[in-house]
Design an enzyme around this catalytic site. Structure first.
Site, PDB file in Angstrom:
ATOM      1  N   ASN A 297      -3.093  12.699  -3.802  1.00 59.95           N
ATOM      2  CA  ASN A 297      -4.141  13.227  -4.560  1.00 59.95           C
ATOM      3  C   ASN A 297      -4.933  14.586  -4.245  1.00 59.95           C
ATOM      4  OD1 ASN A 297      -4.445  11.156  -6.574  1.00 59.95           O
ATOM      5  ND2 ASN A 297      -5.806   9.884  -5.259  1.00 59.95           N
TER       6      ASN A 297
ATOM      7  N   ASP B   8      -2.161   9.623 -10.447  1.00 57.76           N
ATOM      8  CA  ASP B   8      -2.311   8.742 -11.415  1.00 57.76           C
ATOM      9  C   ASP B   8      -0.662   8.278 -11.795  1.00 57.76           C
ATOM     10  OD1 ASP B   8      -4.904   8.184 -11.326  1.00 57.76           O
ATOM     11  OD2 ASP B   8      -5.361   9.228 -13.064  1.00 57.76           O
TER      12      ASP B   8
ATOM     13  N   ASP C  86       0.858  -1.159  -0.035  1.00 63.84           N
ATOM     14  CA  ASP C  86       0.072   0.008  -0.018  1.00 63.84           C
ATOM     15  C   ASP C  86       0.861   1.343  -0.037  1.00 63.84           C
ATOM     16  OD1 ASP C  86      -2.668   1.089   0.623  1.00 63.84           O
ATOM     17  OD2 ASP C  86      -1.771   2.051   1.950  1.00 63.84           O
TER      18      ASP C  86
ATOM     19  N   GLU D 249      -4.634   2.358  -4.197  1.00 59.68           N
ATOM     20  CA  GLU D 249      -3.275   2.298  -4.056  1.00 59.68           C
ATOM     21  C   GLU D 249      -2.590   1.006  -3.617  1.00 59.68           C
ATOM     22  OE1 GLU D 249      -5.412   3.958  -2.291  1.00 59.68           O
ATOM     23  OE2 GLU D 249      -4.806   4.524  -0.569  1.00 59.68           O
TER      24      GLU D 249
END
Lengths: 170, 429
Positions: free
Chosen positions: B315, B324, B307, B350
């Site tokens: 973000n 992204d 993770d 993620e």
């Protein structure tokens, strides 16, 4: 009958209707009797050469009418020849056989065995099938669309056993 | 002996010779020079008849040798049967010529055995022609090129469709070896295995089929064809073969298109569109397969769930597009650092799942530790250090995919609890 008679096929009449018992056929004897008596009278009246010419001319008229009435002139040569052979057998005129065909130059050698006019005749020392000469020329002329002449080179009357004709454009 | 007796004796001797050994080469002529006029007059027709006998015999012999153009004189009545025969044979000669030129409309009439024999032959040829015409119609309707091959391997017949497919005329093709007409999609003729198989089928008279043949047109353009080779055996004798072929260039094109499309669909169905690595569905399937393999062959297996730490913050701070880019760089970094036998898939937003076949927990831990450091030291496109946490679990025989993932997930939770940027190995393993 008018002075200048033009032959028509229909002038032969309805033979079957007119001869319900005796039928449509007759004998070779009666045919020859008529032909040879004609010769008798015509040669005396017009001479041998003129008589021969008359027979050739009459034979041509017969051949042309027969070709138009009983044969399909649109057939290709091989099929037309086969059909012609069959018609001559059916009418009991003779057994037509080909010995040479040159479709390029339109020359032919053919024989007629068991010929209506001459087979079985005593030897006269000369060909006698003048009517046949005209008859054959008339058929070729109608089928090929140009004048032809047929010359009899062998005949029963000259010691042959079959009539042989050389046919070529006139 | 008087003259008459002498003449009769000569005649008798001659006739006996004829009856014994045929007509002599030279004709007999009675010598009438010294006999009286009456006797000479009587004997004159005899001399003529002797000449006719000689002539008939000689001409008969000439015709018997096949010379049909001989002239038979009108003056000799003994020649009459010969004339009939000559005219019949001339007619037959003409008929044979007609048949040879393809005229089957003729019949021979009133010639006895000749007629029967000839007319039977015509019927037979007509039947054969009819069969050929039907064959032509059938092969035309089929829409398939059909050719007949003789025992030497040369083409003896081809239907119109075949001419069309080969773009060559029948006249050009007849007599050509079949193996010069077709070739395989493969390389040069000498190394062409498919063509060699066709040649072998031709030699041995066995079936052959191929969808990998081509014909080369004069323009140089190649046409893909499917070819069927069937040998023809008559009374256990191999007499040639029938070859059927048809254009498969369109099917080949569509097959290729379909194959590409299927590959694309499969890729879409198994790949994560953002990162290009396996998606959740595919990595789940791979995990199930690797579990079965490890159980069956009793081999080691470990997995890791990875993770990205504080990814929501990335973000929020840099935007989703930047997020992204991080995901793409991150997955590429992991993929390039794993063995080719390992699997990497995107598990969730993620989160990533790594499958490590034939690796136990402690070794997997070391590999993940190396990856953690790589990530930590990598310059991502955002101005922020990106770190990641790893939960590692080793497969045990009682594991299901769910239980193994559950343990890896717990290990990940422990790694997060430990302050993130940490690798934790499931204690159960």
């Amino acid at each position: 009958m008018s002075e200048n008679y033009d032959f028509k096929w229909s002038d032969l009449g309805d033979i079957a209707d007119g001869r319900p018992n005796l039928g449509v056929e007759t004998t070779v004897l009666s045919y020859r009797l008529m032909q040879f008596t004609f010769k008798d009278v015509l040669t005396k009246k017009f001479g041998a050469q003129a008589t021969k010419e008359i027979f050739v001319a009459a034979g041509r008229v017969a051949g042309m009418h027969l070709c138009n009435q009983m044969l399909d002139i649109k057939l290709p040569p091989e099929e037309f020849i086969a059909a012609l052979q069959q018609v001559l057998v059916d009418l009991k005129i003779g057994v037509l056989r080909f010995e040479k065909t040159d479709l390029e130059n339109l020359t032919f050698v053919l024989t007629v065995a068991e010929d209506l006019d001459c087979s079985g005749l005593p030897p006269f020392g000369e060909t006698v099938c003048s009517y046949d000469e005209g008859y054959i020329a008339g058929i070729f002329e109608t089928y090929l669309g140009r004048p032809f002449q047929a010359i009899e080179v062998d005949c029963w009357a000259t010691g042959g056993r079959t009539c042989r004709f050389e046919v070529q454009p006139a | 002996m008087n003259d008459a007796s002498q003449i009769l004796t000569t005649l008798s001797t001659y006739l006996q010779q004829i009856m014994r050994s045929g007509v002599p080469r030279e004709p007999l002529q009675l010598d009438l020079s010294d006999v009286d006029a009456d006797l000479a007059a009587i004997c004159q027709p005899v001399n003529q008849f002797l000449l006719q006998i000689h002539e008939s015999f000689q001409l008969g012999a000439t015709m018997a040798e096949g010379e049909l153009n001989v002239t038979l004189p009108r003056t000799n009545p003994l020649l009459m049967p010969l004339k009939v025969m000559q005219s019949n044979l001339n007619h037959l000669k003409w008929q044979v010529g007609q048949v040879a030129a393809g005229d089957l409309s003729q019949q021979v009439r009133f010639l006895g055995d000749f007629s029967a024999c000839f007319n039977n032959m015509i019927e037979s040829l007509k039947h054969k022609r009819e069969i050929e015409q039907r064959l032509n119609i059938i092969t035309s309707v089929l829409g398939e090129g059909v050719c007949l091959i003789d025992i030497s391997g040369s083409l003896s017949y081809i239907n119109p469709e075949g001419e069309k497919l080969l773009e060559r005329s029948s006249a050009d093709l007849i007599g050509q070896p079949i193996i010069s007409i077709f070739k395989s999609v493969a390389s040069a003729p000498a190394q062409d295995p498919v063509l060699n198989q066709l040649e072998s089928a031709l030699e041995q008279g066995v079936d052959f089929h191929s969808r990998d043949m081509v014909v080369v047109h004069h323009s140089g353009e190649e046409l893909s064809v499917a070819l069927e080779f069937r040998p023809v055996w008559q009374d256990d004798i191999y007499t040639g073969a029938v070859v059927a072929f048809h254009d498969i260039s369109a099917p080949k094109y569509y097959e290729e298109q379909l194959r590409n499309m299927n590959q694309q669909l499969e890729k879409q169905a198994t790949t994560d569109s953002l990162t290009g690595i396996y998606n959740r569905l595919k990595i789940d399937n791979l995990l199930a397969g690797e579990l079965k393999r490890a159980l069956r062959y009793d081999t080691q297996l470990a997995i890791a769930i990875v993770d990205i730490d504080h990814f929501k913050g990335v973000n929020d701070l840099f935007g989703h597009l930047a997020g992204d880019e991080v995901l793409k760089d991150f997955s590429e970094l992991l993929l390039n650092s794993l063995r080719s036998s390992d699997y990497l898939g995107r598990w969730g937003g993620e989160e990533f799942l790594i499958i490590l076949p034939q690796l136990n927990g402690s070794k997997a831990y070391k590999v993940m530790e190396k990856l953690r450091k790589l990530v930590e030291n990598y310059n991502f496109s955002v101005e922020r250090t990106i770190t990641s946490s790893f939960g590692v679990a080793e497969f045990v025989s009682s594991d299901t995919p769910e239980s193994l993932i559950g343990r890896a997930d717990r290990a990940l939770y422990s790694a997060k609890e430990s302050g993130r940027n940490f690798v934790h190995l499931d204690v159960a393993s």
